[in-house]
Motif scaffolding. Structure first.
Motif, PDB file in Angstrom:
ATOM      1  N   HIS A   9       0.834  -1.216   0.000  1.00  0.00           N
ATOM      2  CA  HIS A   9       0.000   0.000   0.000  1.00  0.00           C
ATOM      3  C   HIS A   9       0.864   1.260   0.000  1.00  0.00           C
ATOM      4  CE1 HIS A   9      -3.778  -2.180   0.825  1.00  0.00           C
ATOM      5  NE2 HIS A   9      -2.987  -3.027   1.479  1.00  0.00           N
ATOM      6  N   SER A  10       0.442   2.219  -0.803  1.00  0.00           N
ATOM      7  CA  SER A  10       1.111   3.525  -0.826  1.00  0.00           C
ATOM      8  C   SER A  10       0.261   4.547  -0.075  1.00  0.00           C
ATOM      9  CB  SER A  10       1.315   3.988  -2.277  1.00  0.00           C
ATOM     10  OG  SER A  10       0.084   4.484  -2.797  1.00  0.00           O
ATOM     11  N   ILE A  11       0.663   5.783  -0.121  1.00  0.00           N
ATOM     12  CA  ILE A  11      -0.076   6.865   0.538  1.00  0.00           C
ATOM     13  C   ILE A  11      -1.523   6.953   0.006  1.00  0.00           C
ATOM     14  CG2 ILE A  11       0.711   8.634  -1.108  1.00  0.00           C
ATOM     15  CD1 ILE A  11       0.889  10.568   1.295  1.00  0.00           C
ATOM     16  N   SER A  12      -1.745   6.442  -1.184  1.00  0.00           N
ATOM     17  CA  SER A  12      -3.082   6.525  -1.781  1.00  0.00           C
ATOM     18  C   SER A  12      -4.083   5.550  -1.166  1.00  0.00           C
ATOM     19  CB  SER A  12      -3.001   6.290  -3.284  1.00  0.00           C
ATOM     20  OG  SER A  12      -2.192   7.280  -3.866  1.00  0.00           O
ATOM     21  N   SER A  13      -3.627   4.733  -0.225  1.00  0.00           N
ATOM     22  CA  SER A  13      -4.587   3.863   0.466  1.00  0.00           C
ATOM     23  C   SER A  13      -5.365   4.624   1.532  1.00  0.00           C
ATOM     24  CB  SER A  13      -3.879   2.655   1.090  1.00  0.00           C
ATOM     25  OG  SER A  13      -3.681   1.663   0.098  1.00  0.00           O
ATOM     26  N   GLY A  14      -4.910   5.837   1.862  1.00  0.00           N
ATOM     27  CA  GLY A  14      -5.689   6.692   2.744  1.00  0.00           C
ATOM     28  C   GLY A  14      -5.430   6.504   4.223  1.00  0.00           C
ATOM     29  N   HIS A  15      -4.701   5.489   4.582  1.00  0.00           N
ATOM     30  CA  HIS A  15      -4.396   5.317   6.007  1.00  0.00           C
ATOM     31  C   HIS A  15      -3.153   4.457   6.157  1.00  0.00           C
ATOM     32  CE1 HIS A  15      -5.517   1.026   6.759  1.00  0.00           C
ATOM     33  NE2 HIS A  15      -6.029   1.204   5.564  1.00  0.00           N
ATOM     34  N   GLY A  16      -2.408   4.718   7.175  1.00  0.00           N
ATOM     35  CA  GLY A  16      -1.332   3.800   7.555  1.00  0.00           C
ATOM     36  C   GLY A  16      -0.037   3.941   6.777  1.00  0.00           C
ATOM     37  N   SER A  17      -0.051   4.599   5.630  1.00  0.00           N
ATOM     38  CA  SER A  17       1.190   4.745   4.879  1.00  0.00           C
ATOM     39  C   SER A  17       1.337   6.178   4.401  1.00  0.00           C
ATOM     40  CB  SER A  17       1.198   3.829   3.654  1.00  0.00           C
ATOM     41  OG  SER A  17       2.358   4.105   2.881  1.00  0.00           O
ATOM     42  N   THR A  18       2.545   6.700   4.524  1.00  0.00           N
ATOM     43  CA  THR A  18       2.826   8.024   3.956  1.00  0.00           C
ATOM     44  C   THR A  18       3.825   7.892   2.816  1.00  0.00           C
ATOM     45  OG1 THR A  18       4.551   8.371   5.596  1.00  0.00           O
ATOM     46  CG2 THR A  18       2.381   9.273   6.109  1.00  0.00           C
ATOM     47  N   CYS A  19       4.011   6.671   2.322  1.00  0.00           N
ATOM     48  CA  CYS A  19       5.015   6.425   1.290  1.00  0.00           C
ATOM     49  C   CYS A  19       4.419   6.544  -0.106  1.00  0.00           C
ATOM     50  CB  CYS A  19       5.591   5.026   1.447  1.00  0.00           C
ATOM     51  SG  CYS A  19       6.620   4.862   2.904  1.00  0.00           S
ATOM     52  N   THR A  20       5.156   7.159  -0.987  1.00  0.00           N
ATOM     53  CA  THR A  20       4.760   7.199  -2.395  1.00  0.00           C
ATOM     54  C   THR A  20       5.084   5.855  -3.039  1.00  0.00           C
ATOM     55  OG1 THR A  20       6.932   7.941  -3.120  1.00  0.00           O
ATOM     56  CG2 THR A  20       5.333   9.659  -2.509  1.00  0.00           C
ATOM     57  N   ILE A  21       4.603   5.688  -4.263  1.00  0.00           N
ATOM     58  CA  ILE A  21       4.911   4.453  -4.996  1.00  0.00           C
ATOM     59  C   ILE A  21       6.421   4.357  -5.223  1.00  0.00           C
ATOM     60  CG2 ILE A  21       4.571   3.245  -7.195  1.00  0.00           C
ATOM     61  CD1 ILE A  21       1.735   4.387  -7.293  1.00  0.00           C
ATOM     62  N   THR A  22       7.057   5.489  -5.489  1.00  0.00           N
ATOM     63  CA  THR A  22       8.511   5.466  -5.702  1.00  0.00           C
ATOM     64  C   THR A  22       9.249   5.079  -4.414  1.00  0.00           C
ATOM     65  OG1 THR A  22       8.332   7.090  -7.460  1.00  0.00           O
ATOM     66  CG2 THR A  22      10.495   6.848  -6.449  1.00  0.00           C
ATOM     67  N   ASP A  23       8.788   5.569  -3.260  1.00  0.00           N
ATOM     68  CA  ASP A  23       9.394   5.133  -1.984  1.00  0.00           C
ATOM     69  C   ASP A  23       9.314   3.605  -1.848  1.00  0.00           C
ATOM     70  OD1 ASP A  23       9.773   7.785  -1.168  1.00  0.00           O
ATOM     71  OD2 ASP A  23       7.861   7.867  -0.081  1.00  0.00           O
ATOM     72  N   MET A  24       8.179   3.071  -2.223  1.00  0.00           N
ATOM     73  CA  MET A  24       7.974   1.621  -2.101  1.00  0.00           C
ATOM     74  C   MET A  24       8.890   0.867  -3.071  1.00  0.00           C
ATOM     75  SD  MET A  24       5.639   1.388   0.240  1.00  0.00           S
ATOM     76  CE  MET A  24       4.650  -0.108   0.170  1.00  0.00           C
ATOM     77  N   ALA A  25       9.050   1.417  -4.279  1.00  0.00           N
ATOM     78  CA  ALA A  25       9.931   0.772  -5.260  1.00  0.00           C
ATOM     79  C   ALA A  25      11.387   0.794  -4.778  1.00  0.00           C
ATOM     80  CB  ALA A  25       9.793   1.458  -6.616  1.00  0.00           C
ATOM     81  N   MET A  26      11.793   1.921  -4.173  1.00  0.00           N
ATOM     82  CA  MET A  26      13.171   1.997  -3.645  1.00  0.00           C
ATOM     83  C   MET A  26      13.383   0.932  -2.571  1.00  0.00           C
ATOM     84  SD  MET A  26      13.721   6.107  -3.468  1.00  0.00           S
ATOM     85  CE  MET A  26      14.972   6.026  -2.233  1.00  0.00           C
ATOM     86  N   ALA A  27      12.373   0.771  -1.718  1.00  0.00           N
ATOM     87  CA  ALA A  27      12.471  -0.239  -0.645  1.00  0.00           C
ATOM     88  C   ALA A  27      12.536  -1.642  -1.244  1.00  0.00           C
ATOM     89  CB  ALA A  27      11.270  -0.120   0.295  1.00  0.00           C
ATOM     90  N   ALA A  28      11.741  -1.881  -2.294  1.00  0.00           N
ATOM     91  CA  ALA A  28      11.745  -3.200  -2.934  1.00  0.00           C
ATOM     92  C   ALA A  28      13.124  -3.511  -3.507  1.00  0.00           C
ATOM     93  CB  ALA A  28      10.679  -3.248  -4.029  1.00  0.00           C
ATOM     94  N   ARG A  29      13.765  -2.494  -4.103  1.00  0.00           N
ATOM     95  CA  ARG A  29      15.100  -2.714  -4.662  1.00  0.00           C
ATOM     96  C   ARG A  29      16.098  -3.058  -3.549  1.00  0.00           C
ATOM     97  NH1 ARG A  29      18.227   1.790  -8.072  1.00  0.00           N
ATOM     98  NH2 ARG A  29      18.394   2.693  -6.009  1.00  0.00           N
ATOM     99  N   LYS A  30      16.009  -2.309  -2.451  1.00  0.00           N
ATOM    100  CA  LYS A  30      16.927  -2.587  -1.322  1.00  0.00           C
ATOM    101  C   LYS A  30      16.725  -3.997  -0.771  1.00  0.00           C
ATOM    102  CE  LYS A  30      17.705   2.092   0.263  1.00  0.00           C
ATOM    103  NZ  LYS A  30      17.099   3.161   1.039  1.00  0.00           N
TER     104      LYS A  30
END
Ligand code: ZN
Ligand code: ZN
Length: 243
Positions: A9-30
């Motif tokens: 879930h990204s920030i667009s889920s409306g609750h619980g996350s303040t991460c953008t899709i790009t933040d999530m992709a960076m984490a996935a790469r790490k």
């Protein structure tokens, strides 16, 4: 190690996350993943993305930070007829949909009602995954659900957030074991997913892997049904190739 995580879930889920899709992709790469799927909550979740957001994901980049991207949705099942919160024309343009029950959007029914709701929701376009159907508040008939999932070309998930101690879905372990048993009987693929609401837990399925190891022998669960170790195989499956 798993190759991908498609329940995040990204920030667009409306609750619980303040991460953008790009933040999530960076984490996935790490974390060493090769594929990330964003599955934000459907519009019925308070402050989640609008139908227009989900429609626009069709134009989103297919690669971010060196990670192959898929764009899906975690649909809310809204009633026991299996109604969901995104119209068919938008769903048809998405990569995949997860169908889930959340207490803010559907009251728990009895086993028959809950099972029927999932089964009817599987008829919606792009539904490929049944989300956290281990929730003790929503009892289901796992035999019927697995049989219908096989017929509808739909996978089930072991949701890592469900296994966390003190989780809000109650005592999920017996339900997961029951689910796995019937997935094995009907050849239903199983996904390991984080249900991460933020970058920290992207790709984190440790609890699910421990559980699978602990019960592998007693369940005699077929290893080839675990989809999470081959991203190409997963993509073929969601595009309707046979297992
Ligand atoms: Zn959910
Ligand atoms: Zn979720």
């Amino acid at each position: 190690m798993i190759q991908f995580d498609v329940h995040t879930h990204s920030i667009s889920s409306g609750h619980g996350s303040t991460c953008t899709i790009t933040d999530m992709a960076m984490a996935a790469r790490k974390k060493g993943l090769s594929l990330l799927g964003i599955s934000d909550h459907g519009p019925a979740t308070l402050c989640a993305g609008t139908p227009s957001y989900f429609r626009s994901l069709q134009m989103a980049p297919r690669e971010r930070c060196g990670i192959r991207m898929l764009y899906g949705v975690e649909l809310n099942i809204l009633d026991h007829s299996g109604k969901v919160d995104l119209e068919k024309s938008i769903l048809s343009g998405m990569d995949y949909a997860i169908i889930s029950m959340h207490t803010k959007n559907i009251k728990p029914g009895n086993i028959c009602e809950n099972t029927k709701a999932y089964i009817h929701a599987m008829d919606q376009p792009k539904v490929r995954i049944i989300g956290h159907c281990d929730d003790a508040k929503y009892p289901v008939d796992y035999k019927a659900l697995a049989r219908e999932a096989a017929d509808h070309h739909v996978m089930m998930e072991i949701n890592n957030a469900s296994i966390m101690p003190g989780g809000y879905r109650g005592n999920t372990i017996p339900n997961i074991i029951h689910m796995l048993y019937w997935c094995g009987v009907y050849d239903v693929p199983v996904l390991l997913s984080s249900d991460s609401h933020g970058y920290k837990h992207v790709g984190d399925v440790k609890g699910s892997e421990i559980l699978l190891r602990a019960f592998r022998e007693s369940l005699d669960f077929p290893q080839h049904l675990i989809m999470s170790y081959d991203a190409d195989r997963f993509i073929k499956y969601i595009n309707h190739y046979p297992l």
